[in-house]
Each structure stands twice: as structure tokens, then as C-alpha cells.
Design an enzyme around this catalytic site. Structure first.
Site, PDB file in Angstrom:
ATOM      1  N   THR A  31      47.153  41.589  39.347  1.00 19.05           N
ATOM      2  CA  THR A  31      46.753  40.233  39.041  1.00 19.05           C
ATOM      3  C   THR A  31      47.354  39.433  40.180  1.00 19.05           C
ATOM      4  OG1 THR A  31      46.677  40.685  36.673  1.00 19.05           O
ATOM      5  CG2 THR A  31      47.207  38.439  37.259  1.00 19.05           C
ATOM      6  N   THR A  46      42.938  37.235  37.742  1.00 22.28           N
ATOM      7  CA  THR A  46      42.965  38.707  37.688  1.00 22.28           C
ATOM      8  C   THR A  46      41.580  39.320  37.686  1.00 22.28           C
ATOM      9  OG1 THR A  46      43.866  40.575  36.445  1.00 22.28           O
ATOM     10  CG2 THR A  46      42.996  38.770  35.152  1.00 22.28           C
ATOM     11  N   SER A  68      45.277  38.235  27.121  1.00 23.63           N
ATOM     12  CA  SER A  68      45.925  38.364  28.431  1.00 23.63           C
ATOM     13  C   SER A  68      47.437  38.270  28.268  1.00 23.63           C
ATOM     14  CB  SER A  68      45.433  37.225  29.327  1.00 23.63           C
ATOM     15  OG  SER A  68      46.164  37.198  30.534  1.00 23.63           O
ATOM     16  N   SER A  69      48.151  38.617  29.336  1.00 24.38           N
ATOM     17  CA  SER A  69      49.603  38.403  29.374  1.00 24.38           C
ATOM     18  C   SER A  69      49.969  37.346  30.420  1.00 24.38           C
ATOM     19  CB  SER A  69      50.318  39.702  29.749  1.00 24.38           C
ATOM     20  OG  SER A  69      50.057  40.687  28.806  1.00 24.38           O
TER      21      SER A  69
HETATM   22  N1  GLY Z   1      44.628  41.794  33.003  1.00 24.89           N
HETATM   23  C1  GLY Z   1      45.964  41.393  32.918  1.00 24.89           C
HETATM   24  C2  GLY Z   1      46.189  40.262  31.989  1.00 24.89           C
HETATM   25  O1  GLY Z   1      45.319  39.441  31.804  1.00 24.89           O
HETATM   26  O2  GLY Z   1      47.243  40.165  31.414  1.00 24.89           O
END
Ligand code: GLY
Length: 573
Positions: free
Chosen positions: A385, A403, A456-457
Site C-alpha cells: 500500500t 492501495t 481496510s486497515s
Molecule cells: N489492502 C490493504 C488494506 O486496505 O488494508
């Protein structure tokens, strides 16, 4: 001031379609895309941009110098990253923007990818109900409807300069090319097999051998950018670009349609905010778990005198691990797109709940994850990301994390349009209750539904002090994102560390399951042994995140620090 520099190219090696380095330097103000130097730290007065690539950070600062504000710079930097940092910078992915404008307005823009209309809960399960991970992680079917371009135009409402000015540097970089670094060459070489597997129209990235100093020219991407320049958002979501995306889908059994693209909208969200010892933290709400996890973790350490424990001691790592474990157990159960699932945010962040959560905490002992929630998984969520932090001379602060999910997303490049599509569908819980390939476990809250956004994170975050920007912070790193942001803020606020130490020194991560502390190299042996004695399993791993921080100093100067785990660069003026 300590300043580390990287020479990306000492020699001018480009040879095709590019003119001379002198021409290039003249063409784009002070930016020479064939010979450029990145900087790990700047202290300046007027504005700064920190991102994963020196050219993208320089583009952002040029826009500030031309009178743009932090939002202008963030837009131009993201567009430049879509060209010079194709593994995560993107047009075919999605992201989040958090901002604090100088009139006090707080923004949280959601341009996360969305499940196509014909997506369904069990679309990645075979007839026996087993997950088909290859389909959720690679190729056409793994892509959600891209959100980035809609996000750029949603942000543009807060910008000052004409959009043409913001996109032109990206067009130039795509059309005339730029020299790639050693790590980029390595990354392209490692990608070749997947590129051939996931594409029937071979993209420009396919080549026998890439080396540092090669020039990457992306004519098709330049043309896509020109369509966006000419037609705005519909230059991507309608007309030729949309048609090319749908044709690409047909070549690989993908399901994104013209209607999915036309219907995509970025959404304005209410930022997630909370107080911490007189600071105000502003971060991203659902569909990212980033802000909520950060809120839970910070509140669980707030009354525990962590400042007296010290940085990277067994005591402080133990406390932070235990709060990380508890917050991530909640992520798995309760978090998902709040437009589809009622996420109990108020409860999860209430003092009473967090106090209860910490009742089982013992300062000298690991709490087994099995006693908090059952389950067993392995591995980690994808970590590719990218984050950028921007602050301008008027005090506008912008944090953006975007990302494609995996490095280079689905590995599929839209034929004729030149950009990678995401594989973000894998961020859904593809089989509720079962972990995905990277170890993020999820449930009903994050099950696939048409039009829903995958959890998401990402945690683009701004910390205010006396109601003015103090820190602009964020990082890539999949599920490690919230823990890296948490540790960076605690390092600065509680351990009084300088910004570069807070960014560059080792980080660690616990995500409930697997029940282990993942650690970067460099944490002292005696600390590791003390943690093992308390009952922790440790696993050493490579770099955690690439954190980009801007800090406002007490003398009002702006300090910008780029992570030293990659080619990341801090630029300012
Ligand atoms: N694809 C990583 C996130 O959105 O956390």
C-alpha cells in the site's frame, strides 16, 4: 540536520524516446526524472510532502510552490505515484484521505474499491465450499471497482489550482519516462512470471531483464491520464477508459461492468476523532478499521504510565502487544463496511468497554489469544500500500493512504490503458469465519455483498495539538498499519523520541491471530528473552511499514521524515 540521500541514478542510461537529461530538466522545472536525489529528512518553513518515491514528493512540493494548497499537492503526488510507483500508487485501486483544513474543517474521504454488482458472498468458494484463493488474489476476478480517480475528484473540491496543472507532471512522467532504482528493477524482474500469467495483452513492464537506470516509459498510461485531464472523472469511469477496463475483464472472466464503473462514487465520511492526553487524533472511519483500532489501542494505554516504561523495553512491548491483541480480536468480529453492517463503534471505543477489555491484562504475562476469541490462522494480510503526508504553509494538513492490495494488485494491467487493477476483493472475508491468505480473519461484518466496500486497515491520521496540526502520519503495511501508526504516535508523544527514531527504529506487531509478536530485527536480545519468559512467541520478520511523518516543531518549522525502509523521500521548501 541529519540528511540522508540516495542517488537513484548516477549515470544517465536511458536511450529511447526521451531526449537528453538537459531537455528533461528544462521541461519540468526543477525535477529531472532521469537523475534525481531523494531525501530522508527536511526541516523547512513553507510546506512539505513525504511519499514512497522521490519524484512524487518533488511533484507535490512543486505544486505547493506554484501556489497550490496541501490538497492540490496530495492530488498531484497521488497521480505521480500512479506512474512512478506502480506497485501501490494507482489509478486502478482505492484509498482514503484524511485532512484538517486551516479553517478547522475535518475531512475523511472514502474512495475504497467496491464489490461489483454481480459479486456474491460465496463467489470465491468451490462447489464444496473451499476457498479458491487464486481467484480472490490474482487476475481479473480479484478486482473491486476502482475508487482512486473518483477520490481525486472528490478531494479536488478543496483544491485551488486548475486540475490540468495537477495531472500534467504525471502525464510527463508517463510519456517521457523516468529512470528506475535498483529496488524497482528487482521488483519488476520478480513480477515477470505473474505478468505473463495474468495478462493476455502484454504490458510495458514485461521485459527480459530490468536494471537500475533503465527508463520506464508508459504511453498507454499517459493517454489514460490525458483522458482524465480532458474529461475529468468520466474520462476514467466512462468512455474509452471504461470500455478498455470492461474489455480487459472479458479477457479474464472478470465481472466489472460499464454500469459498475459509472455508478462508483467516492463518499465523504465523518472522520473518527478522539482525545488522548490533550491531543486530538483524527483518523479514518469504516470501511477502514485503521482509525477505530488506533482509537482502541491508544485509549487502552492512556492511563498506564507507558512513558515510564521506556521505548522497546519488555514492559512497554508487552503492554502494547496486549492492547493490539484485544483490538484486533474486535476487528475480526465487528468491523466491516458500516453502510452494510452495523459496526458498534460507540461501544468499542467507550471507556467502560475498554476497561473491561483490559481486565484480563496481566503486566508480566501473555494473555493467550485463545482466551479472548478462538481461532487459528497463519500469515499476514498483504502489505503493499502507500502513504503520503502533506502540510502547507497555511496549516492545511493532508494524510492519504492508497492501495492496490498486493504489490501490483491483481497483476493484471488494463490492455490499452496501462494501469494495474487492484486485487482488493481479497480484503473481504471470502468465507466468513475463515482466514484469507494473509491471515486476516473476518466474519459476517466483512462478508461480500454487491456494492459493499471491503474492510481496510489503512490509517491516514492527523494529530492536533492546541487544535492545530502537530503530526501528519500514515504507512502501508496491511494489518500492521494501525499498529505502526499507534507505535509512531506513542514513540513521539509518550517516549519523547525524535521523529526519525520514531519512524526508523524497529517496530513490532500483534494481530490477535496468529498468537505471536512479529518483530523487525534490532530489538535487543535481552528484551526478546524477557518477552519469551512471559509466554510470548516471537517471530522475526522483514520491514514493518514505511511510515511517513510530518511534525510541526515548537518553532513552527515543519519537519518531514521519510521511512528508511524503502526509496521514500521527504521534500520541502
Ligand atoms: N489492502 C490493504 C488494506 O486496505 O488494508
Amino acid at each position: 540536520m541529519r540528511k540522508l540521500s540516495i542517488f537513484i541514478t548516477a549515470l544517465i542510461l536511458y536511450s529511447f524516446s526521451c531526449g537528453t537529461a538537459k531537455d528533461a530538466a528544462k521541461r519540468s522545472s526543477s525535477i529531472n526524472p532521469y537523475q534525481y536525489v531523494g531525501s530522508k529528512k527536511v526541516v523547512c518553513e513553507n510546506g512539505a510532502v513525504v511519499s514512497a518515491h522521490p519524484l512524487a514528493s518533488k511533484v507535490g512540493v512543486e505544486i505547493l510552490k506554484q501556489g497550490g494548497n496541501a490538497v492540490d499537492a496530495a492530488i498531484a503526488t497521488q497521480l505521480a505515484l500512479a506512474v512512478v510507483y506502480p506497485n501501490a500508487g494507482n489509478l486502478g485501486g482505492g484509498g482514503f484521505l484524511v485532512a484538517r483544513l486551516n479553517d478547522g474543517q475535518l475531512l475523511a474521504l472514502d474512495y475504497r474499491e467496491m464489490a461489483p454488482a454481480s459479486a456474491s458472498r460465496d463467489m470465491y468458494l468451490d462447489k464444496d465450499g473451499n476457498p479458491m484463493l487464486n481467484n480472490s488474489q490474482n487476475g481479473h476476478l480479484s478486482s473491486g471497482v476502482p475508487g482512486t480517480v473518483a477520490g481525486l475528484f472528490a478531494s479536488y473540491k478543496y483544491a485551488k489550482l486548475p486540475f490540468e496543472k495537477l495531472i500534467q507532471p504525471a502525464i510527463d512522467l508517463a510519456e517521457k519516462g523516468f529512470t528506475i532504482s535498483e529496488s524497482e528493477a528487482r521488483s519488476f524482474n520478480a513480477l515477470q512470471k505473474d505478468l505473463k500469467k495474468c495478462n493476455s495483452v502484454m504490458p510495458v513492464f514485461v521485459k527480459d531483464h530490468w536494471k537500475a537506470g533503465d527508463t520506464l516509459v508508459q504511453k498507454e498510461l499517459a493517454n489514460t491520464l490525458k483522458r482524465i485531464k480532458a474529461k475529468g472523472q468520466s474520462g476514467f469511469y466512462e468512455g474509452e477508459t471504461a470500455q478498455l477496463i470492461v474489455e480487459e475483464m472479458k479477457r479474464g472472466n472478470g465481472i466489472i461492468t460499464l454500469n459498475d464503473l459509472k455508478n462508483y462514487q467516492a463518499k465523504s465520511r465523518v472522520p473518527l476523532t478522539f482525545d488522548y492526553k490533550g491531543y486530538k487524533v483524527v483518523s479514518m472511519p469504516m470501511p477502514s478499521s485503521g482509525g477505530l483500532l488506533l482509537n482502541q489501542m491508544m485509549k487502552m494505554v492512556e492511563d498506564r504510565n507507558i512513558d515510564q516504561m521506556g521505548f522497546l523495553t519488555a514492559q512497554s512491548i508487552q503492554l502494547m502487544t496486549e492492547v493490539e491483541r484485544r483490538a484486533y480480536a474486535d476487528r475480526a468480529r465487528y468491523m466491516g463496511d458500516a453502510d452494510f453492517y452495523k459496526v458498534p463503534v460507540a461501544t468499542l471505543t467507550s471507556d467502560a468497554y475498554l476497561k473491561e477489555r483490559m481486565k484480563s491484562y496481566e503486566p508480566t504475562k501473555a494473555t493467550p489469544s485463545s482466551t479472548i476469541q478462538p481461532g487459528a490462522i497463519s500469515g499476514y494480510e498483504s502489505e503493499e500500500t502507500t502513504h503520503l503526508s502533506v502540510l502547507d504553509k497555511d496549516g492545511n494538513a493532508v494524510a492519504v493512504t492508497t492501495t492496490l492490495n498486493n504489490s501490483y494488485g491483481s497483476r493484471t494491467v488494463v490492455g490499452g490503458a496501462g494501469f494495474f487493477l487492484n486485487d482488493e476483493m481479497d480484503d473481504f472475508s471470502i468465507k466468513p469465519g475463515t482466514p484469507n491468505m494473509y491471515g486476516a480473519v473476518g466474519g459476517e461484518a466483512n462478508a461480500i455483498q454487491p456494492g459493499k466496500r471491503m474492510l481496510s486497515s489503512m490509517a491516514p491520521t492527523i494529530v492536533l495539538k492546541d487544535n492545530k496540526p502537530f503530526l501528519v502520519v500514515g504507512t502501508p503495511g496491511g494489518t500492521t498499519i494501525p499498529t505502526s501508526v499507534f507505535q509512531t504516535i506513542i514513540d513521539i508523544i509518550e517516549f519523547n523520541m525524535n521523529t526519525e527514531d520514531a519512524v526508523w527504529k524497529p517496530k513490532f506487531h500483534h494481530q490477535w491471530l496468529p498468537d505471536e509478536i512479529a518483530m523487525e530485527k534490532g530489538i535487543p536480545d535481552e528484551v526478546q528473552n524477557a518477552l519469551r519468559k512471559m509466554g510470548y512467541k516471537l517471530s522475526l520478520r522483514g520491514g514493518i511499514g514505511r511510515t511517513e511523518v510530518i511534525k510541526v516543531l515548537t518553532n513552527k518549522k515543519i519537519e518531514a521524515v521519510a521511512d528508511n525502509r524503502g526509496d521514500d523521500s521527504a521534500e520541502g521548501y
